[in-house]
Design a protein around this motif. Sequence first.
Motif, PDB file in Angstrom:
ATOM      1  N   ILE A  35      -5.948  -7.730   5.327  1.00 46.66           N
ATOM      2  CA  ILE A  35      -6.825  -7.193   4.229  1.00 46.66           C
ATOM      3  C   ILE A  35      -8.215  -6.823   4.676  1.00 46.66           C
ATOM      4  O   ILE A  35      -8.688  -5.814   4.302  1.00 46.66           O
ATOM      5  CB  ILE A  35      -6.891  -8.121   2.926  1.00 46.66           C
ATOM      6  CG1 ILE A  35      -5.304  -8.228   2.724  1.00 46.66           C
ATOM      7  CG2 ILE A  35      -7.631  -7.840   2.010  1.00 46.66           C
ATOM      8  CD1 ILE A  35      -4.784  -9.373   1.736  1.00 46.66           C
ATOM      9  N   ASP A  36      -8.996  -7.669   5.316  1.00 44.71           N
ATOM     10  CA  ASP A  36     -10.408  -7.734   5.748  1.00 44.71           C
ATOM     11  C   ASP A  36     -10.736  -6.219   6.154  1.00 44.71           C
ATOM     12  O   ASP A  36     -10.602  -5.820   7.371  1.00 44.71           O
ATOM     13  CB  ASP A  36     -10.673  -8.744   6.590  1.00 44.71           C
ATOM     14  CG  ASP A  36     -12.268  -8.881   6.657  1.00 44.71           C
ATOM     15  OD1 ASP A  36     -12.823  -8.464   5.818  1.00 44.71           O
ATOM     16  OD2 ASP A  36     -12.636  -9.724   7.890  1.00 44.71           O
ATOM     17  N   GLY A  37     -11.818  -5.538   5.272  1.00 42.71           N
ATOM     18  CA  GLY A  37     -12.449  -4.424   5.854  1.00 42.71           C
ATOM     19  C   GLY A  37     -11.479  -3.111   5.436  1.00 42.71           C
ATOM     20  O   GLY A  37     -11.822  -1.910   5.280  1.00 42.71           O
ATOM     21  N   ARG A  38     -10.227  -3.398   4.800  1.00 43.51           N
ATOM     22  CA  ARG A  38      -9.513  -2.048   4.579  1.00 43.51           C
ATOM     23  C   ARG A  38      -9.573  -1.867   3.111  1.00 43.51           C
ATOM     24  O   ARG A  38      -9.913  -2.684   2.225  1.00 43.51           O
ATOM     25  CB  ARG A  38      -7.939  -2.473   4.873  1.00 43.51           C
ATOM     26  CG  ARG A  38      -7.452  -3.015   5.929  1.00 43.51           C
ATOM     27  CD  ARG A  38      -6.155  -3.310   5.906  1.00 43.51           C
ATOM     28  NE  ARG A  38      -5.620  -3.834   7.356  1.00 43.51           N
ATOM     29  CZ  ARG A  38      -5.022  -3.084   8.145  1.00 43.51           C
ATOM     30  NH1 ARG A  38      -4.728  -1.843   7.794  1.00 43.51           N
ATOM     31  NH2 ARG A  38      -4.612  -3.452   9.436  1.00 43.51           N
ATOM     32  N   PRO A  39      -9.491  -0.430   2.699  1.00 45.08           N
ATOM     33  CA  PRO A  39      -9.418  -0.282   1.135  1.00 45.08           C
ATOM     34  C   PRO A  39      -8.390  -1.080   0.454  1.00 45.08           C
ATOM     35  O   PRO A  39      -7.473  -1.350   1.114  1.00 45.08           O
ATOM     36  CB  PRO A  39      -9.086   1.352   1.096  1.00 45.08           C
ATOM     37  CG  PRO A  39      -9.548   1.751   2.416  1.00 45.08           C
ATOM     38  CD  PRO A  39      -9.137   0.839   3.217  1.00 45.08           C
ATOM     39  N   ARG A  40      -8.739  -1.409  -0.715  1.00 48.35           N
ATOM     40  CA  ARG A  40      -7.935  -2.251  -1.824  1.00 48.35           C
ATOM     41  C   ARG A  40      -6.263  -1.897  -1.754  1.00 48.35           C
ATOM     42  O   ARG A  40      -5.671  -2.869  -1.172  1.00 48.35           O
ATOM     43  CB  ARG A  40      -8.388  -2.166  -3.119  1.00 48.35           C
ATOM     44  CG  ARG A  40      -7.832  -3.245  -3.771  1.00 48.35           C
ATOM     45  CD  ARG A  40      -7.951  -3.259  -5.516  1.00 48.35           C
ATOM     46  NE  ARG A  40      -9.619  -2.981  -5.491  1.00 48.35           N
ATOM     47  CZ  ARG A  40      -9.956  -2.113  -6.546  1.00 48.35           C
ATOM     48  NH1 ARG A  40      -8.988  -1.466  -7.287  1.00 48.35           N
ATOM     49  NH2 ARG A  40     -11.009  -1.544  -6.610  1.00 48.35           N
ATOM     50  N   TYR A  41      -6.024  -0.783  -1.913  1.00 47.84           N
ATOM     51  CA  TYR A  41      -4.638  -0.542  -1.824  1.00 47.84           C
ATOM     52  C   TYR A  41      -3.987  -0.576  -0.455  1.00 47.84           C
ATOM     53  O   TYR A  41      -2.739  -0.963  -0.429  1.00 47.84           O
ATOM     54  CB  TYR A  41      -4.347   0.911  -2.513  1.00 47.84           C
ATOM     55  CG  TYR A  41      -4.762   1.034  -3.939  1.00 47.84           C
ATOM     56  CD1 TYR A  41      -4.225   0.384  -4.895  1.00 47.84           C
ATOM     57  CD2 TYR A  41      -5.925   1.710  -4.238  1.00 47.84           C
ATOM     58  CE1 TYR A  41      -4.897   0.169  -6.202  1.00 47.84           C
ATOM     59  CE2 TYR A  41      -6.256   1.963  -5.527  1.00 47.84           C
ATOM     60  CZ  TYR A  41      -5.903   1.083  -6.617  1.00 47.84           C
ATOM     61  OH  TYR A  41      -6.285   1.294  -7.922  1.00 47.84           O
ATOM     62  N   ASP A  42      -4.797  -0.106   0.487  1.00 47.01           N
ATOM     63  CA  ASP A  42      -4.196  -0.346   1.794  1.00 47.01           C
ATOM     64  C   ASP A  42      -3.918  -1.752   2.122  1.00 47.01           C
ATOM     65  O   ASP A  42      -2.864  -2.232   2.884  1.00 47.01           O
ATOM     66  CB  ASP A  42      -5.338   0.244   2.982  1.00 47.01           C
ATOM     67  CG  ASP A  42      -5.283   1.646   2.969  1.00 47.01           C
ATOM     68  OD1 ASP A  42      -4.333   2.111   2.210  1.00 47.01           O
ATOM     69  OD2 ASP A  42      -6.170   2.270   3.576  1.00 47.01           O
ATOM     70  N   GLY A  43      -4.951  -2.711   1.738  1.00 49.27           N
ATOM     71  CA  GLY A  43      -4.534  -3.865   1.910  1.00 49.27           C
ATOM     72  C   GLY A  43      -3.440  -4.708   1.157  1.00 49.27           C
ATOM     73  O   GLY A  43      -2.571  -5.460   1.727  1.00 49.27           O
ATOM     74  N   VAL A  44      -3.086  -4.250   0.193  1.00 54.71           N
ATOM     75  CA  VAL A  44      -1.924  -4.431  -0.587  1.00 54.71           C
ATOM     76  C   VAL A  44      -0.495  -4.118   0.073  1.00 54.71           C
ATOM     77  O   VAL A  44       0.386  -4.857   0.363  1.00 54.71           O
ATOM     78  CB  VAL A  44      -1.499  -3.745  -2.134  1.00 54.71           C
ATOM     79  CG1 VAL A  44      -0.327  -3.989  -2.719  1.00 54.71           C
ATOM     80  CG2 VAL A  44      -3.010  -4.440  -2.968  1.00 54.71           C
ATOM     81  N   ARG A  45      -0.730  -3.086   0.483  1.00 59.54           N
ATOM     82  CA  ARG A  45       0.518  -2.229   1.295  1.00 59.54           C
ATOM     83  C   ARG A  45       0.661  -3.209   2.500  1.00 59.54           C
ATOM     84  O   ARG A  45       1.846  -3.471   2.980  1.00 59.54           O
ATOM     85  CB  ARG A  45       0.366  -0.814   1.763  1.00 59.54           C
ATOM     86  CG  ARG A  45       0.283   0.074   0.430  1.00 59.54           C
ATOM     87  CD  ARG A  45       0.188   1.452   1.037  1.00 59.54           C
ATOM     88  NE  ARG A  45      -0.460   2.432  -0.058  1.00 59.54           N
ATOM     89  CZ  ARG A  45      -1.724   2.636  -0.181  1.00 59.54           C
ATOM     90  NH1 ARG A  45      -2.662   2.406   0.461  1.00 59.54           N
ATOM     91  NH2 ARG A  45      -1.815   3.505  -1.292  1.00 59.54           N
ATOM     92  N   SER A  46      -0.507  -3.405   3.633  1.00 59.99           N
ATOM     93  CA  SER A  46      -0.376  -4.095   4.508  1.00 59.99           C
ATOM     94  C   SER A  46       0.237  -5.557   4.536  1.00 59.99           C
ATOM     95  O   SER A  46       0.940  -5.872   5.106  1.00 59.99           O
ATOM     96  CB  SER A  46      -1.917  -4.070   5.290  1.00 59.99           C
ATOM     97  OG  SER A  46      -1.941  -4.897   6.534  1.00 59.99           O
ATOM     98  N   PHE A  47      -0.283  -6.283   3.368  1.00 62.94           N
ATOM     99  CA  PHE A  47       0.085  -7.525   3.202  1.00 62.94           C
ATOM    100  C   PHE A  47       1.619  -7.648   2.814  1.00 62.94           C
ATOM    101  O   PHE A  47       2.412  -8.520   3.141  1.00 62.94           O
ATOM    102  CB  PHE A  47      -0.653  -8.256   1.987  1.00 62.94           C
ATOM    103  CG  PHE A  47      -0.187  -9.523   1.679  1.00 62.94           C
ATOM    104  CD1 PHE A  47      -0.540 -10.861   2.510  1.00 62.94           C
ATOM    105  CD2 PHE A  47       0.792  -9.920   0.663  1.00 62.94           C
ATOM    106  CE1 PHE A  47      -0.013 -12.091   2.122  1.00 62.94           C
ATOM    107  CE2 PHE A  47       1.071 -11.005   0.535  1.00 62.94           C
ATOM    108  CZ  PHE A  47       1.024 -12.039   1.208  1.00 62.94           C
ATOM    109  N   LEU A  48       2.034  -6.694   1.784  1.00 59.45           N
ATOM    110  CA  LEU A  48       3.394  -6.839   1.383  1.00 59.45           C
ATOM    111  C   LEU A  48       4.375  -6.566   2.598  1.00 59.45           C
ATOM    112  O   LEU A  48       5.634  -6.881   2.813  1.00 59.45           O
ATOM    113  CB  LEU A  48       3.622  -5.654   0.352  1.00 59.45           C
ATOM    114  CG  LEU A  48       3.057  -5.961  -0.991  1.00 59.45           C
ATOM    115  CD1 LEU A  48       3.085  -4.781  -2.101  1.00 59.45           C
ATOM    116  CD2 LEU A  48       3.229  -7.211  -1.654  1.00 59.45           C
ATOM    117  N   ALA A  49       3.969  -5.315   3.424  1.00 63.74           N
ATOM    118  CA  ALA A  49       4.751  -5.213   4.690  1.00 63.74           C
ATOM    119  C   ALA A  49       4.949  -6.371   5.557  1.00 63.74           C
ATOM    120  O   ALA A  49       5.949  -6.615   6.122  1.00 63.74           O
ATOM    121  CB  ALA A  49       4.191  -3.976   5.810  1.00 63.74           C
ATOM    122  N   SER A  50       3.959  -7.200   5.523  1.00 67.38           N
ATOM    123  CA  SER A  50       4.126  -8.432   6.356  1.00 67.38           C
ATOM    124  C   SER A  50       5.000  -9.588   5.836  1.00 67.38           C
ATOM    125  O   SER A  50       5.502 -10.274   6.533  1.00 67.38           O
ATOM    126  CB  SER A  50       2.742  -9.197   6.637  1.00 67.38           C
ATOM    127  OG  SER A  50       2.058  -9.796   5.415  1.00 67.38           O
TER     128      SER A  50
END
Length: 249
Positions: free
Chosen positions: A54-69
Motif C-alpha cells: 500500500i505505502d506510496g501507491r494511489p489508493r485504488y492501486d493499494g486496494v488491488r494490491s492488498f486484495l491480490a495478496s
Amino acid sequence: MGDLTADRFEWSDYDGVLFDLDGVITPTAEIHEHAWGELFSAYDYTAADYLEHIDGRPRYDGVRSFLASRGVELPEGDLDDAPGDGTVCALGNRKNELFNEILDRDGIAPYPGSQATLDLLGSAGIPAAIVSSSKNAVPVLDAAGLADRFDVVIDGVVAADLGLAGKPAPDGYLLGAARLGVDPSRTVVVEDASSGVAAGKAGSFAVTIGVDRGAGHDTLLAHGATFVVDDLADLLGSDHPSDDTREER
C-alpha cells in the motif's frame, strides 16, 4: 552524484526540492495505516502489508494490491461508488472516509526535522513542491499549517485529472519539477516509500533521499535512494537545529 552521502549533501547545491507528504513532511502515514488496518481488519491485515502492498501507491492501486495478496477478486466498480466493501472503488472510498474521520478527530503536525528543513529552504529561496499519491494532500497541509509553504502540489486529484501513472512511475515528480520550473538533473526528491524512491530514480533526478520511517535502509537503497536518513533533521547543520518545542497542534 553516485558517491554522494548524507554528510556531503547540501540543500543549496540544488534548484528545487520535491517532497512526498505522508511519512516525509507529516506523520500521516500513521493515520493512513490506521485507516487501512480498520478497512482490512477482516483479512488479518498487518503493518507489513502496509509497507509491501500500500505505502506510496494511489489508493485504488493499494486496494488491488492488498486484495491480490489475499487471493481476493472484486469487481472494479466506479469512482463514485458509495463507501463499502463490494468493489475496489467502494473499499477505496471507505478508506478515504476513515482517514478523514481520524484527521478531523486527531489533527496532524509536521515532523520537527521536516519543519526545520522547510524553514531552511524558505530562507534560501529554494522552491519546494509536494508530490503525493494521496487525494487528501491539500486538507493534510491545511491541518498541519503548511498550505503556504509549497509552490506546487501534485496530488492524487491532479494525477487523476491528468491521467498520470502512479509511483513507481516518475510522472508525478516530473510534472512537479516542470511546474516548479526546475530541471530534474538539478532537483532533489525526498521519499519514505520504496515505490517513491523508485520513481525518483526512474525520473533521473539529481538526488533521491530516502527517509526511513519503517521501510528499512536497505530496501530504500535497493529501490533507488541515493542515500537514506532516519529523519530530515539528520541533514541540518548545527546552525539549523530541528525545533521540537513547537506548539502542540
